[in-house]
Design a protein around this motif. Sequence first.
Motif: not given
Length: 181
Positions: A8, A11, A60, A66, A68-70, A92-95
Amino acid sequence: MPRIVKAKAFQSEKTVAVARSLLGKFLVRSTSRGKVARMIIEVEAYDGERDRACHARHGRTVRNAVMYGPGGVWYVYLCYGMHEMLNLVTGPPGYPAAVLIRGIEGARGPGRLTQALAIDRRLNGSACAPESGLWIEDRGVRLPRSAIQATPRIGVDYAGPIWAKKPWRFLLATASPRADG
DNA sequence: TACTCGATCGGA
DNA sequence: CCGATCGAGTAA
């Protein structure tokens, strides 16, 4: 006192800062053949779709999914048909962002370190945690800002001058840099 | 389906 | 400087 850095912690949206903070941390590899821990001495940041050197520059794809994941997940891919590259996903997820691990004590070069620690694409998508056999530890090394050198990233001329020149490669100033500026 | 080109490395 | 080596990405 070794402390496992939780996934974590990666992130953070500040990929470049995360890259810098990885210097002095230990990359720990555990397999049936034993455990090895080496200090990280060279890294590069790849930050988002706007970064023309980043694998996510075209959006993507199957390979970069991966990213694009956390943060806190390993992104491992094959380069030049023969070298496994080890990256730690950040943000963070999406970035889509990641830090390429380019050097550890005793193994300079992204292709050499993966070979030294028996790291390959089978680790792609797994967590930066003991259960995957590959994680990060803070062993108390504290690096003053002056001990860290920043240079442009290696081998990304295709990104064009603006992005190729970003000083997003970080290494210990005591470690001899490659002749690239 | 064809073709291009790499987030590298070792050797000439 | 150059070849190795192969899969992802793109165009068609």
